[in-house]
Design a protein around this motif. Structure first.
Motif, PDB file in Angstrom:
ATOM      1  N   ALA A 114       0.854  -1.193   0.000  1.00 46.90           N
ATOM      2  CA  ALA A 114       0.000   0.000   0.000  1.00 46.90           C
ATOM      3  C   ALA A 114       0.891   1.244   0.000  1.00 46.90           C
ATOM      4  O   ALA A 114       2.033   1.188   0.437  1.00 46.90           O
ATOM      5  CB  ALA A 114      -0.899   0.004   1.229  1.00 46.90           C
ATOM      6  N   ALA A 115       0.338   2.348  -0.511  1.00 47.79           N
ATOM      7  CA  ALA A 115       1.108   3.590  -0.550  1.00 47.79           C
ATOM      8  C   ALA A 115       1.428   4.036   0.868  1.00 47.79           C
ATOM      9  O   ALA A 115       0.533   4.150   1.707  1.00 47.79           O
ATOM     10  CB  ALA A 115       0.312   4.671  -1.278  1.00 47.79           C
ATOM     11  N   ALA A 116       2.700   4.270   1.124  1.00 49.56           N
ATOM     12  CA  ALA A 116       3.158   4.592   2.479  1.00 49.56           C
ATOM     13  C   ALA A 116       3.452   6.078   2.640  1.00 49.56           C
ATOM     14  O   ALA A 116       3.547   6.811   1.667  1.00 49.56           O
ATOM     15  CB  ALA A 116       4.414   3.777   2.785  1.00 49.56           C
ATOM     16  N   ASN A 117       3.608   6.469   3.892  1.00 48.83           N
ATOM     17  CA  ASN A 117       3.980   7.850   4.235  1.00 48.83           C
ATOM     18  C   ASN A 117       3.049   8.875   3.597  1.00 48.83           C
ATOM     19  O   ASN A 117       3.480   9.796   2.892  1.00 48.83           O
ATOM     20  CB  ASN A 117       5.444   8.124   3.871  1.00 48.83           C
ATOM     21  N   TRP A 118       1.752   8.707   3.925  1.00 52.20           N
ATOM     22  CA  TRP A 118       0.716   9.610   3.399  1.00 52.20           C
ATOM     23  C   TRP A 118       1.097  11.076   3.637  1.00 52.20           C
ATOM     24  O   TRP A 118       1.586  11.417   4.720  1.00 52.20           O
ATOM     25  CB  TRP A 118      -0.616   9.302   4.088  1.00 52.20           C
ATOM     26  N   ASN A 119       0.891  11.893   2.643  1.00 51.55           N
ATOM     27  CA  ASN A 119       1.170  13.325   2.780  1.00 51.55           C
ATOM     28  C   ASN A 119       0.115  14.104   2.002  1.00 51.55           C
ATOM     29  O   ASN A 119      -0.447  13.579   1.041  1.00 51.55           O
ATOM     30  CB  ASN A 119       2.601  13.632   2.332  1.00 51.55           C
ATOM     31  N   PRO A 120      -0.175  15.351   2.421  1.00 50.20           N
ATOM     32  CA  PRO A 120      -1.356  16.061   1.894  1.00 50.20           C
ATOM     33  C   PRO A 120      -1.393  16.202   0.383  1.00 50.20           C
ATOM     34  O   PRO A 120      -2.464  16.238  -0.220  1.00 50.20           O
ATOM     35  CB  PRO A 120      -1.276  17.432   2.568  1.00 50.20           C
ATOM     36  N   GLN A 121      -0.232  16.310  -0.261  1.00 49.06           N
ATOM     37  CA  GLN A 121      -0.254  16.471  -1.710  1.00 49.06           C
ATOM     38  C   GLN A 121       0.111  15.175  -2.439  1.00 49.06           C
ATOM     39  O   GLN A 121       0.241  15.168  -3.665  1.00 49.06           O
ATOM     40  CB  GLN A 121       0.645  17.643  -2.136  1.00 49.06           C
ATOM     41  N   GLY A 122       0.257  14.101  -1.678  1.00 46.32           N
ATOM     42  CA  GLY A 122       0.326  12.784  -2.298  1.00 46.32           C
ATOM     43  C   GLY A 122       1.566  12.487  -3.127  1.00 46.32           C
ATOM     44  O   GLY A 122       1.472  12.016  -4.261  1.00 46.32           O
ATOM     45  N   TYR A 123       2.748  12.703  -2.556  1.00 46.59           N
ATOM     46  CA  TYR A 123       3.976  12.421  -3.309  1.00 46.59           C
ATOM     47  C   TYR A 123       4.604  11.081  -2.932  1.00 46.59           C
ATOM     48  O   TYR A 123       4.414  10.577  -1.819  1.00 46.59           O
ATOM     49  CB  TYR A 123       5.025  13.511  -3.047  1.00 46.59           C
ATOM     50  N   ALA A 124       5.408  10.584  -3.857  1.00 45.31           N
ATOM     51  CA  ALA A 124       6.320   9.458  -3.621  1.00 45.31           C
ATOM     52  C   ALA A 124       5.625   8.167  -3.206  1.00 45.31           C
ATOM     53  O   ALA A 124       6.188   7.360  -2.469  1.00 45.31           O
ATOM     54  CB  ALA A 124       7.402   9.839  -2.604  1.00 45.31           C
ATOM     55  N   ALA A 125       4.406   7.956  -3.695  1.00 43.31           N
ATOM     56  CA  ALA A 125       3.727   6.676  -3.449  1.00 43.31           C
ATOM     57  C   ALA A 125       4.309   5.638  -4.405  1.00 43.31           C
ATOM     58  O   ALA A 125       4.428   5.912  -5.596  1.00 43.31           O
ATOM     59  CB  ALA A 125       2.235   6.822  -3.693  1.00 43.31           C
TER      60      ALA A 125
END
Lengths: 163, 433
Positions: free
Chosen positions: B411-422
Motif C-alpha cells: 500500500a502507498a506509504a507515508n501519506w502526505n497532503p499532496q500525495g507524493y512518492a507513493a
C-alpha cells in the motif's frame, strides 16, 4: 566700375569651374553605377539567397508556431459550461471562480471532507494566486464542493471486471 | 449522481465510439439520435441501469470522475487527467519500449503551454547567474558549440506518480503508475555549464525558471520554479537537453531547451528553460516549501492536516516496477496457462536489484530476470515467465527491489497532503476464459 584684368580672369575661371562642376554633376553625365549594368557578384547573390531562405524559414517557423499554438489552445480549452458540475446551490460561483484558472477535471476527480476543501481555498490563495475567498461566498463554495465531491474510493482502484 | 459524467463526456467527445463501447453496437444510432443519447445520459438516468449484462470494457469500468482519453495530434491516446493545465498519463501497457517515444510521454503542466519559440532555435537564450563569478548569457548555439554534447537514456518521473494509491485520496492529479518516461536525451551537462560560470563557495542550491505563463495569466508569477542541492546539479546525468530521441524536443515537452534531472521529481526538469540561478539558500519559488514536493520525516495520520513545516524535499524517487506487455483489464483465451511477461523497473538514483511477480496477491513470488541499465539513471528491462493454475480472475502484482534491498510496499506509504512518492506495487487484473 571695372575690375583689374587679373580679377576678371580669376572670376572667369571660377565661373568656368562652377559650370564644369554643374555639368559633371548632371545625372546624364554621371558615371553609371556598375551594379546596374553588371550582373550581381556571386557573394551578393549568395547573401540575397541566404536572406530569402532565412525569411522563408522564419515565416515557416512562425506559421508552424501559430498553428501549434492554436492546436494546443484547443486542447487546453475544453469549452466547459457550468452544467458539467452537478446541480446544486453554489454551482455558479464554484464554476466561475475555479475555472478562472483551471478546468473542472481536477475538481470532478477530487473528493475531500469539508475541512480539507476549506483548507484548499487558502492554499489556492497563498500558493496559486487565487483572489481571497471569504465570508458568505466562501461558505457557499466550500459547502457545494464538500456536498458534491466528498471523499470516496479511488476510481483508479476500481476492478475492471465489475460494475 | 456523478456516475454519468464519464460516459456523457465520452459521448460529447466521440459519440460513435461511446456508443460502441457502452452498448457493444456500431452504427445503430446516427447523427441526432447519437446526440440525443449523449444528452439522455445526464444527471437523472442511472448509468448502471443502461449497461449491458456481463463484463464491462475496462474503459467504462471507472465510476465517478473517470478518465477520458487525450485526442491530440502527435500524442498517443493517453489518459487525460485535466485540460487546463494539460495533464495526461501514459497507460502502463504503453510503456513497453526501452526508449519511450515522444508521443507516449506523459504530460504534466503547472501553467499554460507557452507559444512555440518562432525564432531560430539556436538563438534561444539561457542565463546562468546568482552565486557565480562570471554570469553567463548563452544561446542554444553556444551550448552546443562550447560544451561536450552527450546522449543518455534517462528516467523522468512525476513526483506524484502512484498518487491514486493513497487512502484517503490526496490533493493533486490522480496518477496511476504511468507518470514515467525513459527518453533518449541529448544535451550538455549542467555541471559543465555551472563550472564555466565559476561557482562561488556559496553556490549551494539551484533555482530554475522557464517560459510557461502562470495559469491565471498573471505575468509576474512563474507557473513553477523549483531548485535542487548543488550536488544533484553536478551529477554527470543532469542535462540541459535540446533533443529527445534525436529530434527537437516537442513544444509540449519543453522546446527548445529543458532540464533533465533524472531520478528526482519531474518538476526539477524545468521545461522551456531560460534561467538557472545559483543560490546560497534553498530556492523559494512556486513549488518549493510547505507541502509541495515534500514528505513527512515523522509519518502523519493519513487524511490529517499539516503545513509541512517539518517535511523534507523529495530527493531520489522510490523504487517502482511496471508490467508493460499485458494491459490492466486484458482478457485471455480459456486454457491460457503460460504467461511471458516483461516490463520496466527503476529506482531513482539507485538501481533495481530484483523484480518479482505474484499471481496470488503476494502469497508466493516468482523472480524475473532484470537487465543492467544501459547507463546510469535509465530504467531497466525485466522479463520472465509465469504459470497460471487455472482459468479465472488473476491479479499480477509486480514488485521491484532496489539496490539497497528496499521493496515496493503493498500500500502507498507515508501519506502526505499532496500525495507524493507513493510506490505501492502495480496490480494488473486479467481474466482467463
Amino acid at each position: 566700375m571695372s575690375l583689374p584684368a587679373v580679377e576678371k580672369v580669376a572670376l572667369g575661371a571660377i565661373c568656368a569651374l562652377g559650370l564644369l562642376v554643374l555639368f559633371l554633376d548632371l545625372p546624364a553625365s554621371r558615371v553609371p553605377h556598375r551594379a546596374e549594368v553588371l550582373p550581381p557578384t556571386r557573394a551578393a547573390l549568395a547573401t540575397a539567397e541566404a536572406d530569402a531562405r532565412a525569411a522563408l524559414a522564419r515565416a515557416e517557423r512562425e506559421a508552424a508556431a501559430k498553428a501549434e499554438g492554436e492546436r494546443l489552445a484547443a486542447v487546453q480549452n475544453p469549452g466547459e459550461t457550468e452544467d458539467i458540475l452537478p446541480v446544486g446551490h453554489g454551482r455558479e460561483e464554484v464554476f466561475a471562480r475555479c475555472t478562472a484558472c483551471h478546468s473542472t477535471a481536477i475538481i470532478r476527480r477530487s473528493g475531500f471532507s469539508r475541512e480539507r476543501w476549506d483548507e484548499l481555498m487558502d492554499w489556492m490563495t497563498e500558493k496559486q494566486g487565487m483572489a481571497p475567498l471569504e465570508g458568505e461566498v466562501r461558505t457557499l463554495v466550500v459547502d457545494y464542493l464538500a456536498e458534491h465531491f466528498p471523499p470516496r474510493r479511488n476510481p483508479r482502484n476500481a476492478n475492471p471486471f465489475l460494475n | 449522481m456523478a456516475r454519468e459524467y464519464p460516459l456523457r463526456e465520452l459521448y460529447a467527445q466521440d459519440p460513435e465510439r461511446a456508443d460502441a463501447l457502452a452498448f457493444g453496437r456500431r452504427g445503430a444510432l446516427k447523427g441526432t439520435a447519437l446526440a440525443a443519447m449523449g444528452a439522455a445520459l445526464g444527471a437523472t438516468i442511472p448509468f448502471a441501469s443502461r449497461m449491458p449484462q456481463g463484463l464491462l470494457p475496462a474503459a467504462l469500468a471507472q465510476p465517478a470522475g473517470g478518465t477520458p482519453t487525450l485526442r491530440m495530434e502527435g500524442k498517443a491516446a493517453l489518459i487525460l487527467l485535466g485540460e487546463r493545465p494539460l495533464v495526461a498519463e501514459t497507460p502502463e501497457a504503453m510503456l513497453d519500449d526501452d526508449v519511450t517515444p515522444a508521443d507516449k510521454f506523459f504530460i504534466r503542466n503547472n501553467g499554460q503551454i507557452p507559444e512555440r519559440f518562432a525564432g531560430d532555435p539556436k538563438t534561444w537564450r539561457i542565463r546562468i547567474d546568482g552565486e557565480v563569478n562570471t554570469p553567463l548569457d548563452l544561446t542554444l548555439g553556444d551550448l552546443e558549440s562550447r560544451f561536450e554534447v552527450v546522449t543518455l537514456r534517462l528516467q523522468m518521473e512525476c513526483g506524484g506518480n502512484g498518487r491514486a494509491a493513497f487512502t484517503p485520496e490526496t490533493r493533486g492529479n490522480q496518477w496511476g503508475n504511468g507518470a514515467i518516461s525513459n527518453g533518449e536525451w541529448t544535451g550538455v551537462r549542467l555541471r559543465d555549464v555551472i563550472r564555466a560560470a565559476g561557482p562561488k563557495d556559496t553556490a549551494r542550491f539551484t533555482g530554475h525558471y522557464g517560459a510557461d505563463p502562470h495559469l491565471s495569466g498573471d505575468t509576474s508569477r512563474p507557473a513553477i520554479s523549483r531548485g535542487m542541492p548543488i550536488a544533484k546539479a553536478m551529477e554527470d546525468t543532469t542535462l540541459i537537453a535540446f533533443r529527445l530521441n534525436g529530434q527537437p524536443i516537442p513544444q509540449l515537452h519543453g522546446f527548445p531547451v529543458r532540464l533533465i534531472t533524472p531520478g528526482w521529481p519531474g518538476s526539477l526538469s524545468q521545461k522551456w528553460l531560460n534561467r538557472i540561478v545559483l543560490r546560497a539558500t534553498p530556492h523559494d519559488g512556486p513549488g518549493m516549501g510547505g507541502t509541495s514536493y515534500r514528505v513527512p520525516v515523522k509519518p502523519i495520520v493519513p487524511g490529517s492536516s499539516s503545513n509541512g513545516a517539518d517535511f523534507v524535499d523529495i530527493a531520489s524517487m522510490p523504487v517502482r516496477g511496471l508490467l508493460t506487455n499485458l494491459a490492466h483489464g486484458s482478457r485471455l483465451a480459456a486454457g491460457t496457462r503460460r504467461l511471458d511477461l516483461r516490463g520496466q523497473a527503476w529506482a531513482g538514483d539507485k538501481t533495481v536489484r530484483a523484480v518479482h511477480v505474484s499471481t496470488d496477491f503476494g502469497a508466493s513470488w516468482t523472480e524475473m530476470r532484470v537487465n543492467e541499465p544501459p547507463n546510469r539513471h535509465s530504467w531497466q528491462r525485466w522479463q520472465g515467465t509465469l504459470e497460471l493454475p487455472s482459468d479465472g480472475y488473476f491479479e499480477l502484482w509486480t514488485r521491484a527491489t532496489d539496490s539497497d534491498g528496499r521493496m515496493q510496499p503493498h500500500a502507498a506509504a507515508n501519506w502526505n497532503p499532496q500525495g507524493y512518492a507513493a510506490n505501492a506495487m502495480a496490480r494488473t487484473a486479467i481474466l482467463v476464459g
